[in-house]
Write a protein that holds these residues in place. Structure first.
Motif, PDB file in Angstrom:
ATOM      1  N   ILE A   2      22.993 -40.953  42.282  1.00 17.56           N
ATOM      2  CA  ILE A   2      23.910 -41.737  41.461  1.00 17.56           C
ATOM      3  C   ILE A   2      23.580 -41.504  39.996  1.00 17.56           C
ATOM      4  O   ILE A   2      22.459 -41.771  39.532  1.00 17.56           O
ATOM      5  CB  ILE A   2      23.787 -43.235  41.797  1.00 17.56           C
ATOM      6  N   GLY A   3      24.541 -40.985  39.268  1.00 14.87           N
ATOM      7  CA  GLY A   3      24.327 -40.701  37.862  1.00 14.87           C
ATOM      8  C   GLY A   3      24.337 -41.959  37.014  1.00 14.87           C
ATOM      9  O   GLY A   3      24.865 -43.005  37.410  1.00 14.87           O
ATOM     10  N   SER A   4      23.752 -41.877  35.849  1.00 16.53           N
ATOM     11  CA  SER A   4      23.770 -43.006  34.924  1.00 16.53           C
ATOM     12  C   SER A   4      25.164 -43.157  34.321  1.00 16.53           C
ATOM     13  O   SER A   4      25.971 -42.229  34.322  1.00 16.53           O
ATOM     14  CB  SER A   4      22.749 -42.778  33.805  1.00 16.53           C
ATOM     15  N   GLY A   5      25.440 -44.363  33.794  1.00 22.84           N
ATOM     16  CA  GLY A   5      26.732 -44.592  33.162  1.00 22.84           C
ATOM     17  C   GLY A   5      27.867 -44.469  34.154  1.00 22.84           C
ATOM     18  O   GLY A   5      27.782 -44.948  35.285  1.00 22.84           O
ATOM     19  N   TYR A   6      28.954 -43.829  33.757  1.00 19.09           N
ATOM     20  CA  TYR A   6      30.001 -43.470  34.700  1.00 19.09           C
ATOM     21  C   TYR A   6      29.521 -42.278  35.504  1.00 19.09           C
ATOM     22  O   TYR A   6      29.173 -41.242  34.947  1.00 19.09           O
ATOM     23  CB  TYR A   6      31.307 -43.126  33.965  1.00 19.09           C
ATOM     24  N   ASP A   7      29.521 -42.432  36.820  1.00 25.05           N
ATOM     25  CA  ASP A   7      28.881 -41.426  37.675  1.00 25.05           C
ATOM     26  C   ASP A   7      29.515 -40.046  37.521  1.00 25.05           C
ATOM     27  O   ASP A   7      28.852 -39.032  37.732  1.00 25.05           O
ATOM     28  CB  ASP A   7      28.960 -41.883  39.140  1.00 25.05           C
ATOM     29  N   ALA A   8      30.794 -39.981  37.168  1.00 28.27           N
ATOM     30  CA  ALA A   8      31.479 -38.700  37.080  1.00 28.27           C
ATOM     31  C   ALA A   8      31.437 -38.104  35.669  1.00 28.27           C
ATOM     32  O   ALA A   8      32.015 -37.051  35.428  1.00 28.27           O
ATOM     33  CB  ALA A   8      32.933 -38.851  37.528  1.00 28.27           C
ATOM     34  N   GLN A   9      30.767 -38.782  34.730  1.00 30.52           N
ATOM     35  CA  GLN A   9      30.759 -38.290  33.342  1.00 30.52           C
ATOM     36  C   GLN A   9      29.325 -38.062  32.877  1.00 30.52           C
ATOM     37  O   GLN A   9      28.450 -38.911  33.106  1.00 30.52           O
ATOM     38  CB  GLN A   9      31.453 -39.287  32.417  1.00 30.52           C
ATOM     39  N   GLY A  10      29.114 -36.935  32.216  1.00 25.96           N
ATOM     40  CA  GLY A  10      27.769 -36.597  31.763  1.00 25.96           C
ATOM     41  C   GLY A  10      27.626 -36.497  30.252  1.00 25.96           C
ATOM     42  O   GLY A  10      26.676 -35.882  29.751  1.00 25.96           O
ATOM     43  N   TRP A  11      28.529 -37.124  29.505  1.00 25.67           N
ATOM     44  CA  TRP A  11      28.514 -36.974  28.044  1.00 25.67           C
ATOM     45  C   TRP A  11      27.316 -37.707  27.431  1.00 25.67           C
ATOM     46  O   TRP A  11      26.995 -38.831  27.804  1.00 25.67           O
ATOM     47  CB  TRP A  11      29.805 -37.536  27.436  1.00 25.67           C
ATOM     48  N   VAL A  12      26.670 -37.030  26.466  1.00 25.15           N
ATOM     49  CA  VAL A  12      25.528 -37.612  25.750  1.00 25.15           C
ATOM     50  C   VAL A  12      25.684 -37.295  24.258  1.00 25.15           C
ATOM     51  O   VAL A  12      25.960 -36.149  23.895  1.00 25.15           O
ATOM     52  CB  VAL A  12      24.187 -37.021  26.265  1.00 25.15           C
ATOM     53  N   PRO A  13      25.533 -38.279  23.369  1.00 27.65           N
ATOM     54  CA  PRO A  13      25.633 -38.005  21.925  1.00 27.65           C
ATOM     55  C   PRO A  13      24.536 -37.043  21.456  1.00 27.65           C
ATOM     56  O   PRO A  13      23.455 -36.969  22.052  1.00 27.65           O
ATOM     57  CB  PRO A  13      25.458 -39.382  21.286  1.00 27.65           C
TER      58      PRO A  13
END
Length: 509
Positions: free
Chosen positions: A88-99
């Motif tokens: 299970i990914g962090s944040g929205y599981d389907a989104q990997g955006w990082v500033p």
């Protein structure tokens, strides 16, 4: 008759002429007529032409046992493993955006602990010393007995691997919905009670109109001890009621039960219901009623599982997982009582129900069956659904270049089913008849996880984990009999239940 007389008679039979034979017989004190009367087949003085050994005229067809890997090294009372079911990914599981310059949140895991307990399967037989001694020159009685015993145990093991049931209780069906209609039935006008009992795979295998549905059986072991087996039948339902007028038939249906592959129907005056039919769909149509069969009063409890003796087979595992959404299970709609729902054509050379299963397994888990097992009934139904008038343009003839004519073969069936739902653009799935699979059910099974399951540590989706594989025990002689047992200690370990799909409650097509 003396030895000398016997020699003279043999000489007469071998004499080159009738006159010489007469002279020899005269010397033996016998006439030609007396010899003719004494040497006939009716005297019984003939050889017995017995071919050795005995002909074994029974099938030993165990496709799943032959196909499943057997893995040794089992210890203790169970084999255990841990499963990581999801990452299970962090944040929205389907989104990997990082500033820019920042770190992502930490991912998490959904895990579970799994276990499958070892159980023992076995079979025993015995042969008296007289039987062993009398069989000399015909067959090795003890060796052949052991071979047949091993074959029978393998057949029982095949049933266990396909539909063994340790944990899935069928419970109590709801009361049937019954009605009466038609004008050609032969049921006497009266009010009747209708009761239903659900059957597991094992229950379907053991049920018959003549012998009734299996409930419990006490087994008398060769060691003098006893144990009880549960036959694979649910508790009986509450009764439905229907008023029948002359000429009408009884129609009844029941809400389908997860894990049931058959239903036994008991009908009669209230309190006197007896077994009338066994169906592989959740409804029945009766135009006549039987008498003298198993009474409904014989069913007093849920006898569907053997929790302390068995392991769950492929079907049971898939049914249980399907109840939790982790395997594809499609129980076809009830439809018209007694007729049910058949496999249907897509109009493009495939079957809607099989297509839905293949797509459902792909959409949920990205897996595709590597084999499809069906009953002979579903082979016909699937063929009828696929080979229709609308699919004719997809077929072609092969012309014989030697004769110049077109040669057609009558009949046809489905050898492979094309699955378009896979990463590599599709695959052919072999369609195989399983001799023990009840009518009305088909099972698709992915024997290996596809390439996208990277580093999955699952070389086999399912395997027979053995603590001790087949072994023979020659019991100490305590009576004038050789007693032998063949046993194995094993369990079916299914690591990915989602890699199976079931379509059931299929009407005959």
């Amino acid at each position: 008759m003396t030895a000398n007389t016997d020699d003279l008679i043999k000489a007469a039979l071998q004499a080159p002429s009738e006159d010489i034979a007469r002279s020899i017989l005269s010397a033996a004190g016998m006439s030609n007529d007396e010899l003719a009367k004494s040497i006939t087949t009716q005297t019984g003085l003939v050889a017995y032409d017995l071919q050795a050994p005995a002909k074994n005229l029974y099938p030993v067809n165990t496709p799943i046992r032959n196909r499943l890997p057997r893995v040794g090294g089992g210890i203790g009372v169970a084999t255990n493993w841990k499963a990581i079911d999801r990452i299970i990914g962090s944040g929205y599981d389907a989104q990997g955006w990082v500033p820019e310059g920042q770190r992502s949140g930490q991912m998490s895991y959904a895990t579970s602990n799994k276990a499958a307990s070892y159980v023992t399967i076995g079979e025993e037989d015995g042969a008296s010393f007289e039987a062993i001694n009398a069989g000399r020159g015909f067959e090795d009685v003890k060796a052949r007995m052991t071979m047949r015993m091993l074959q029978k145990m393998m057949l029982k093991e095949e049933n266990a691997l396909l539909g063994g049931n340790a944990t899935l209780q069928l419970g109590t069906p709801s009361a049937p919905v019954a009605s009466a209609s038609g004008s050609t039935g032969a049921i006497a006008a009266a009010t009747y009670s209708v009761i239903v009992v659900a059957l597991s795979f094992e229950g379907c295998r053991g049920a018959s109109i003549a012998n009734g549905i299996p409930t419990t059986k006490v087994i008398n072991g060769a060691d003098g001890k006893t144990f009880t087996l549960y036959g694979g039948s649910s508790n009986k339902s509450a009764a439905g009621s229907v008023a029948v007028t002359s000429g009408q038939s009884i129609l009844a249906s029941v809400a389908p039960i997860m894990g049931a592959m058959g239903y036994a129907w008991f009908v009669g005056p209230s309190g006197s219901e007896v077994l009338q039919a066994i169906t592989y769909i959740n409804s029945v149509s009766l135009s006549t009623l039987r008498t003298g069969t198993q009474p409904a009063t014989a069913i007093t409890a849920d006898n569907s599982a053997n929790p302390n003796l068995a392991f769950d087979g492929l079907l049971t595992t898939a049914f249980k997982a399907g109840a939790n959404g982790a395997a594809y299970v499609n129980q076809l709609a009830t439809g018209t009582a007694g007729i049910g729902t058949k496999l249907t054509s897509s109009g493009r050379g495939s079957c809607n129900e099989v297509d839905a299963m293949l797509q459902g397994m792909w959409d949920a888990y990205q897996v595709s069956p590597s084999v499809l097992y069906v009953n002979s009934q579903e082979t016909t139904g699937l063929t009828n659904a696929v080979l229709t008038g609308s699919s004719a343009p997809l077929l072609h003839y092969m012309q014989d270049p030697q004769s110049g004519g077109v040669k057609a073969t009558a009949g046809g069936t489905i050898e492979y089913y094309f699955n378009p739902y896979s990463t590599e653009g599709g695959s052919k799935i072999p369609v195989k008849i399983h001799p023990a699979l009840p009518p009305g059910t088909m099972i698709g099974w992915a024997e290996n996880l596809p390439i996208q399951y990277q580093a999955n540590e699952v070389p086999n989706v399912a395997e027979v984990k053995v603590r001790q594989d087949y072994y023979e025990i020659d019991w100490p002689i305590t009576t004038r009999q050789r007693q032998v047992g063949v046993y194995a200690e094993e369990v079916l370990a299914v690591y990915a239940p989602f890699a199976m799909g079931i379509v059931t409650n299929i009407a005959k097509g």
